[in-house]
Design an enzyme around this catalytic site. Structure first.
Site, PDB file in Angstrom:
ATOM      1  N   HIS A 151      -4.357  -2.926   0.820  1.00  0.00           N
ATOM      2  CA  HIS A 151      -4.199  -1.596   0.767  1.00  0.00           C
ATOM      3  C   HIS A 151      -5.385  -0.775   0.434  1.00  0.00           C
ATOM      4  O   HIS A 151      -6.089  -1.329   0.228  1.00  0.00           O
ATOM      5  CB  HIS A 151      -3.281  -1.004  -0.078  1.00  0.00           C
ATOM      6  CG  HIS A 151      -3.368  -0.777  -1.332  1.00  0.00           C
ATOM      7  ND1 HIS A 151      -3.468  -1.466  -2.818  1.00  0.00           N
ATOM      8  CD2 HIS A 151      -4.319   0.167  -2.640  1.00  0.00           C
ATOM      9  CE1 HIS A 151      -3.689  -1.292  -3.636  1.00  0.00           C
ATOM     10  NE2 HIS A 151      -4.067   0.276  -3.776  1.00  0.00           N
ATOM     11  N   HIS A 199       2.471   0.392  -1.884  1.00  0.00           N
ATOM     12  CA  HIS A 199       1.593   0.718  -0.832  1.00  0.00           C
ATOM     13  C   HIS A 199       1.115   0.236   0.555  1.00  0.00           C
ATOM     14  O   HIS A 199       0.337  -0.756  -0.208  1.00  0.00           O
ATOM     15  CB  HIS A 199       1.033   2.013  -1.559  1.00  0.00           C
ATOM     16  CG  HIS A 199       0.056   1.756  -2.298  1.00  0.00           C
ATOM     17  ND1 HIS A 199      -0.113   0.598  -2.943  1.00  0.00           N
ATOM     18  CD2 HIS A 199      -0.995   2.414  -2.813  1.00  0.00           C
ATOM     19  CE1 HIS A 199      -0.666   0.944  -4.278  1.00  0.00           C
ATOM     20  NE2 HIS A 199      -1.136   1.018  -3.989  1.00  0.00           N
ATOM     21  N   HIS A 213     -10.658   3.734  -2.244  1.00  0.00           N
ATOM     22  CA  HIS A 213     -10.908   3.016  -2.465  1.00  0.00           C
ATOM     23  C   HIS A 213     -10.085   1.630  -2.113  1.00  0.00           C
ATOM     24  O   HIS A 213      -9.149   2.321  -1.166  1.00  0.00           O
ATOM     25  CB  HIS A 213     -10.557   2.544  -3.841  1.00  0.00           C
ATOM     26  CG  HIS A 213      -9.102   2.778  -4.232  1.00  0.00           C
ATOM     27  ND1 HIS A 213      -8.210   3.486  -4.803  1.00  0.00           N
ATOM     28  CD2 HIS A 213      -7.912   1.624  -3.721  1.00  0.00           C
ATOM     29  CE1 HIS A 213      -6.703   3.042  -5.049  1.00  0.00           C
ATOM     30  NE2 HIS A 213      -6.260   1.999  -4.314  1.00  0.00           N
ATOM     31  N   HIS A 245      -1.360   0.571 -13.959  1.00  0.00           N
ATOM     32  CA  HIS A 245      -0.392   2.800 -13.326  1.00  0.00           C
ATOM     33  C   HIS A 245       0.857   2.851 -12.902  1.00  0.00           C
ATOM     34  O   HIS A 245       1.784   1.329 -13.736  1.00  0.00           O
ATOM     35  CB  HIS A 245      -1.167   2.060 -11.774  1.00  0.00           C
ATOM     36  CG  HIS A 245      -1.689   2.180 -10.711  1.00  0.00           C
ATOM     37  ND1 HIS A 245      -2.867   3.399 -11.440  1.00  0.00           N
ATOM     38  CD2 HIS A 245      -2.391   1.438  -9.882  1.00  0.00           C
ATOM     39  CE1 HIS A 245      -4.134   2.709 -10.357  1.00  0.00           C
ATOM     40  NE2 HIS A 245      -3.669   1.850 -10.034  1.00  0.00           N
ATOM     41  N   TYR A 254     -11.222  -0.948 -11.037  1.00  0.00           N
ATOM     42  CA  TYR A 254     -11.607  -0.182 -10.129  1.00  0.00           C
ATOM     43  C   TYR A 254     -13.282   0.107 -10.309  1.00  0.00           C
ATOM     44  O   TYR A 254     -13.533  -0.384 -11.491  1.00  0.00           O
ATOM     45  CB  TYR A 254     -11.031   1.223 -10.189  1.00  0.00           C
ATOM     46  CG  TYR A 254      -9.874   1.541  -9.312  1.00  0.00           C
ATOM     47  CD1 TYR A 254     -10.060   1.838  -8.908  1.00  0.00           C
ATOM     48  CD2 TYR A 254      -8.971   2.053 -10.666  1.00  0.00           C
ATOM     49  CE1 TYR A 254      -8.400   1.785  -8.183  1.00  0.00           C
ATOM     50  CE2 TYR A 254      -7.840   1.814 -10.710  1.00  0.00           C
ATOM     51  CZ  TYR A 254      -7.401   2.509  -8.859  1.00  0.00           C
ATOM     52  OH  TYR A 254      -6.324   3.052  -8.313  1.00  0.00           O
ATOM     53  N   GLU A 264     -10.914  -1.963  -5.689  1.00  0.00           N
ATOM     54  CA  GLU A 264     -10.031  -2.585  -6.599  1.00  0.00           C
ATOM     55  C   GLU A 264      -9.690  -3.545  -6.342  1.00  0.00           C
ATOM     56  O   GLU A 264      -9.201  -3.995  -6.086  1.00  0.00           O
ATOM     57  CB  GLU A 264      -8.570  -1.469  -6.535  1.00  0.00           C
ATOM     58  CG  GLU A 264      -7.861  -1.971  -7.372  1.00  0.00           C
ATOM     59  CD  GLU A 264      -6.376  -0.663  -6.989  1.00  0.00           C
ATOM     60  OE1 GLU A 264      -6.028  -0.379  -8.068  1.00  0.00           O
ATOM     61  OE2 GLU A 264      -6.308  -0.183  -6.357  1.00  0.00           O
TER      62      GLU A 264
END
Length: 308
Positions: A151, A199, A213, A245, A254, A264
């Site tokens: 993503h 996502h 990112h 997260h 990251y 990431e």
């Protein structure tokens, strides 16, 4: 989900030292170099079959040049083009091979100024595994051995406008959003998907045309730990991690490529469906949403504020 946009196809990023960037993505991330031109390098993960998912372009600064999403059929592409025009986008037709090894498509700008493209066909390269009786992973992987791109996260001065545009013009679904309080609906940030991940693209407040990112998928938590080892061995600048997260439930590290583009490595999360109820995070709990382990506010401001 069987029509329209299928998934993230490729990201094209600017790098200041093409050879230094190539070494990072090939030797440390373990990507396969599929082609090289005078000013660009084309890369893919071992579990990807299209010709490339990352394009590194030589430039005098870092950042995102464009993102491209793969669409199921040319009929879908025509429908999306009409929809984009209906929502005020200015469309530029992209001819076959204008993007190296990619078929025809359309290009337009998001309200945030980012360049996005849609395409149907890319030259087939094949995975690093055979299609008949494959092993779980190929021999000879370097470094992290990232299987695929996952993503990207972009920034926008008015995030809700870009979020609205992606959902209405391109039929993205929302998995999670940040709002002012429990009664608010207008998103300050949002996580949107077209595939089955939490996502394919996310939008946060920040400068227009900003790249926060782009991320590589790893299959399990042990792979994330190994990535941390690889980054330390190679003195890769790590930004945050290993972390978790609250938003997406993913686990993460990251870090930065040599040009300063944030990357990431990501694993975990959940399967997202178009009919799932949207998860809300209120601003007062955002620190926990971003870094579930170390939700200190001063971390968040530095983390979300740095983009290329």
């Amino acid at each position: 989900m069987g029509e329209g946009i299928m998934r993230l196809g490729f990201v094209q990023v600017r790098v200041t030292d093409l050879e230094g960037a190539r070494k990072h993505y090939v030797e440390i991330m373990g990507l396969q170099e599929t082609a090289r031109t005078e000013d660009a390098v084309y890369l893919k993960g071992w579990d990807e079959y299209d010709h490339h998912s990352i394009v590194l372009r030589k430039s005098d600064r870092a950042g995102l040049e464009k993102m491209a999403f793969k669409v199921h059929t040319f009929e879908d592409l025509d429908k999306l083009e009409k929809n984009l025009q209906h929502y005020g986008a200015s469309i530029k037709r992209v001819s076959k091979n204008e993007n190296f090894k990619v078929g025809e498509g359309v290009q337009f700008k998001l309200p945030s100024g980012h360049t996005m493209e849609l395409f149907v066909d890319m030259e087939y390269e094949g995975k690093a595994l055979p299609q008949v009786n494959p092993a779980p992973w190929p021999d000879g992987l370097l470094g992290v051995g990232a299987p695929r791109i996952d993503h990207l996260l972009i920034s926008a001065e008015k995030p809700h406008e870009t979020i609205d545009f992606l959902m209405k013009a391109l039929n993205f679904h929302m998995s999670e959003k940040v709002v002012e309080n429990e009664k608010s609906e207008t998103p300050i940030a949002a996580w949107l998907f077209r595939s089955y991940t939490p996502h394919d693209i996310a939008i946060i407040p920040g400068k227009d045309e900003g790249l926060h990112h782009f991320a590589f998928w790893l299959d399990e938590f042990n792979d994330l730990r190994k990535a941390g080892d690889v980054f330390s061995k190679n003195d890769v600048p790590v930004d945050v991690g290993i972390e978790r997260h609250g938003i997406t439930r993913g686990q993460t590290i990251y870090y930065f490529d040599p040009a300063g583009n944030r990357n990431e490595v990501f694993t975990g999360g959940y399967i997202a469906y178009p009919d799932m109820p949207v998860v809300k995070w209120t601003v007062d709990q955002l620190a926990r949403g971003i870094f579930y382990f170390n939700h200190r506010q001063e971390w968040i401001e530095g983390f979300t504020g740095v983009t290329t």
